[in-house]
Design an enzyme around this catalytic site. Structure first.
Site, PDB file in Angstrom:
ATOM      1  N   CYS A  88      -6.077  38.930  28.380  1.00 38.83           N
ATOM      2  CA  CYS A  88      -6.958  39.041  27.220  1.00 38.83           C
ATOM      3  C   CYS A  88      -6.125  39.743  26.152  1.00 38.83           C
ATOM      4  O   CYS A  88      -4.900  39.728  26.232  1.00 38.83           O
ATOM      5  CB  CYS A  88      -8.265  39.758  27.562  1.00 38.83           C
ATOM      6  SG  CYS A  88      -8.085  41.398  28.300  1.00 38.83           S
ATOM      7  N   VAL A  89      -6.726  40.326  25.160  1.00 40.71           N
ATOM      8  CA  VAL A  89      -5.930  40.952  24.113  1.00 40.71           C
ATOM      9  C   VAL A  89      -5.139  42.139  24.652  1.00 40.71           C
ATOM     10  O   VAL A  89      -3.933  42.237  24.480  1.00 40.71           O
ATOM     11  CB  VAL A  89      -6.804  41.367  22.905  1.00 40.71           C
ATOM     12  CG1 VAL A  89      -6.001  42.170  21.894  1.00 40.71           C
ATOM     13  CG2 VAL A  89      -7.407  40.138  22.236  1.00 40.71           C
TER      14      VAL A  89
END
Length: 173
Positions: A88-89
């Site tokens: 994810c980020v």
């Protein structure tokens, strides 16, 4: 730690988007990538299959609707001899939850066991409370009982596992 790739087991890796680089993906032998973001495009690497799970990192986001699909994909890649990277980020909330769901469904780990398994390999994980609720429901669906529960605090409910960690780390609360 946020920018590093964490190896969860022989075929599963977890990281932030910033760590996803073509040369690293190739060096690790990654054949598949699960991108758990709405804000980052898939890495374009020939012969690496990328799947995007468009979920925001907010407590109201419905990540749980992807738990089975992602766990099935991770298992399929494992059974075919491939390696999969989930990101994810920041590699802190969304992607760890997907890995936890996989461990519960296919390694038959309880939620608390799966969380600690991931936490021991990637110390920075900290799923948001909405994702915890969805993991708790997923555990109940898989096993008919729960090893983690939400408890009230002055700032709102948190998973009891966070309170246990605070006691262990700081000897308080």
């Amino acid at each position: 730690m946020v920018g590093q790739i964490s190896q969860i087991d022989e075929h599963l890796f977890l990281c932030s988007a910033g760590a996803v680089k073509t040369d690293i993906v190739r060096a690790l032998g990654v054949t598949n990538i699960v991108n758990c973001t709405t804000e980052i495009s898939n890495l374009n690497v020939p012969s690496v299959e990328c799947v995007q799970i468009p979920v925001e990192d907010t407590p109201s986001a419905r990540l749980g609707m992807y738990f089975d699909r992602c766990a099935d994909k991770i298992q399929q890649v494992h059974k075919s001899g491939g390696k999969i990277l989930v990101h994810c980020v920041a590699g802190i909330s969304r992607s760890p939850c997907v890995c936890i769901a996989y461990l519960m469904k296919y390694q038959r780990m309880r939620l608390d066991q799966a969380y600690y398994h991931i936490k021991n390999r990637r110390r920075v994980i900290h799923p948001n409370v909405g994702f915890w609720r969805q993991l708790i429901e997923f555990e109940r669906r898989l096993f008919g009982r729960n090893t983690v529960k939400m408890i009230p605090t002055g700032t709102g409910p948190i998973p009891d596992i966070y309170k246990k960690e605070q006691k262990k780390d700081y000897g308080v609360i």
